[in-house]
Write a protein that holds these residues in place. Structure first.
Motif, mmCIF file in Angstrom:
data_model
loop_
_atom_site.group_PDB
_atom_site.id
_atom_site.type_symbol
_atom_site.label_atom_id
_atom_site.label_comp_id
_atom_site.label_asym_id
_atom_site.label_seq_id
_atom_site.Cartn_x
_atom_site.Cartn_y
_atom_site.Cartn_z
ATOM 1 N N ALA A 230 -7.024 -4.658 -1.183
ATOM 2 C CA ALA A 230 -7.943 -3.761 -0.499
ATOM 3 C C ALA A 230 -9.376 -4.050 -0.935
ATOM 4 O O ALA A 230 -9.637 -4.372 -2.089
ATOM 5 C CB ALA A 230 -7.586 -2.307 -0.811
ATOM 6 N N SER A 231 -10.322 -3.933 0.008
ATOM 7 C CA SER A 231 -11.716 -4.177 -0.329
ATOM 8 C C SER A 231 -12.282 -3.049 -1.173
ATOM 9 O O SER A 231 -13.237 -3.229 -1.912
ATOM 10 C CB SER A 231 -12.536 -4.343 0.959
ATOM 11 N N GLU A 232 -11.707 -1.863 -1.046
ATOM 12 C CA GLU A 232 -12.092 -0.734 -1.876
ATOM 13 C C GLU A 232 -10.867 0.151 -2.032
ATOM 14 O O GLU A 232 -9.882 0.013 -1.308
ATOM 15 C CB GLU A 232 -13.238 0.050 -1.240
ATOM 16 N N CYS A 233 -10.901 1.036 -2.994
ATOM 17 C CA CYS A 233 -9.736 1.876 -3.253
ATOM 18 C C CYS A 233 -9.466 2.806 -2.067
ATOM 19 O O CYS A 233 -10.393 3.370 -1.477
ATOM 20 C CB CYS A 233 -9.964 2.691 -4.520
ATOM 21 N N GLN A 234 -8.192 2.933 -1.725
ATOM 22 C CA GLN A 234 -7.796 3.743 -0.581
ATOM 23 C C GLN A 234 -6.770 4.788 -0.997
ATOM 24 O O GLN A 234 -6.099 4.663 -2.024
ATOM 25 C CB GLN A 234 -7.205 2.850 0.510
ATOM 26 N N LEU A 235 -6.630 5.805 -0.162
ATOM 27 C CA LEU A 235 -5.716 6.909 -0.440
ATOM 28 C C LEU A 235 -4.334 6.623 0.151
ATOM 29 O O LEU A 235 -4.202 6.170 1.281
ATOM 30 C CB LEU A 235 -6.278 8.204 0.152
ATOM 31 N N TYR A 236 -3.307 6.900 -0.653
ATOM 32 C CA TYR A 236 -1.912 6.660 -0.298
ATOM 33 C C TYR A 236 -1.199 7.993 -0.542
ATOM 34 O O TYR A 236 -0.992 8.391 -1.679
ATOM 35 C CB TYR A 236 -1.389 5.546 -1.206
ATOM 36 N N LEU A 237 -0.835 8.687 0.513
ATOM 37 C CA LEU A 237 -0.215 10.007 0.370
ATOM 38 C C LEU A 237 1.296 9.900 0.195
ATOM 39 O O LEU A 237 1.932 9.029 0.783
ATOM 40 C CB LEU A 237 -0.513 10.876 1.590
ATOM 41 N N ILE A 238 1.848 10.791 -0.613
ATOM 42 C CA ILE A 238 3.285 10.900 -0.792
ATOM 43 C C ILE A 238 3.686 12.333 -0.465
ATOM 44 O O ILE A 238 3.039 13.282 -0.913
ATOM 45 C CB ILE A 238 3.702 10.556 -2.232
ATOM 46 N N THR A 239 4.745 12.487 0.317
ATOM 47 C CA THR A 239 5.184 13.835 0.653
ATOM 48 C C THR A 239 5.691 14.564 -0.586
ATOM 49 O O THR A 239 6.062 13.939 -1.580
ATOM 50 C CB THR A 239 6.326 13.816 1.685
#
Length: 212
Positions: free
Chosen positions: A3-12
């Motif tokens: 990723a070019s920058e940090c991204q959000l990864y959601l978990i239920t």
């Protein structure tokens, strides 16, 4: 690709009492800011419950360009049209998950606090490796507590993206971003936020958006 920058990864959450109510909350959360992926992680759960959750939630995420990752079950992930699967050390191997889901699927692997496990997963073809739990979490029992430096070292020597997971909140996320996480995997920090999931995603977006 990293990723070019940090991204959000959601978990239920590990259990969803009211699927329709959660679906509404998910829509609001995904509309509140950029989210790279949604992992559907229900434990323990019968196949029928997992299937119902995927069929209800996956279209919400995928219609917004959010990848849908199923926890543990490459067979169900493939059958239900998920974009990928996340496997733990006691689940299906990365190689077997790849065989089941195909070349284009996203395969992630839990690596706890071990660069050795992460390198093995990367060599086996994992698309990302997950380190954690970095902080105490009520979502699952954890025994590993890596230092954020593991993210920095991984960034320096490997191309496969790394995910930081475990007890991540608005208050402690910045240190993991600074350490080099490509993705922040968040569950309770969003769904249990006192002002609501949408507000949480909005606040995470501010943390993850680089200053001009």
């Amino acid at each position: 690709m990293r990723a070019s920058e940090c991204q959000l990864y959601l978990i239920t959450p590990p259990s969803i009492a009211d699927l329709e109510r959660f679906a509404f909350a998910l829509e609001q959360a995904l509309d509140a800011g950029p989210v790279a992926a949604l992992q559907i992680r229900l434990k323990p759960a019968e196949d029928a419950s997992v299937t119902s959750a995927v069929r209800r939630l996956a279209p919400i995420a995928q219609s917004r360009g959010v990848a849908v990752i199923l926890n543990d079950r490459p067979d169900l992930a493939a059958a239900l049209g998920c974009d990928g699967v996340h496997v733990g050390q006691s689940d299906a191997s990365v190689a077997s998950a790849r065989r089941i889901m195909g070349k284009s699927a996203m395969i992630g692997a839990t690596c706890h606090d071990s660069r050795h496990l992460a390198m093995e997963a990367a060599e086996a073809g994992a698309d990302y490796v997950a380190f954690g739990a970095f902080f105490p979490t009520s979502t699952k029992e954890t025994v590993h507590r890596p230092d954020p430096e593991i993210l920095t070292i991984w960034q320096e020597v490997m191309e496969v993206p790394c995910v930081a997971i475990g007890g991540i909140t608005i208050e402690n996320a910045a240190a993991l971003v600074e350490a080099g996480a490509d993705f922040l995997a968040v569950s309770q920090g969003v769904w249990g936020h006192p002002i609501g999931p949408a507000a949480a995603v909005g606040q995470f977006t501010k943390i993850l958006t680089p200053s001009p």
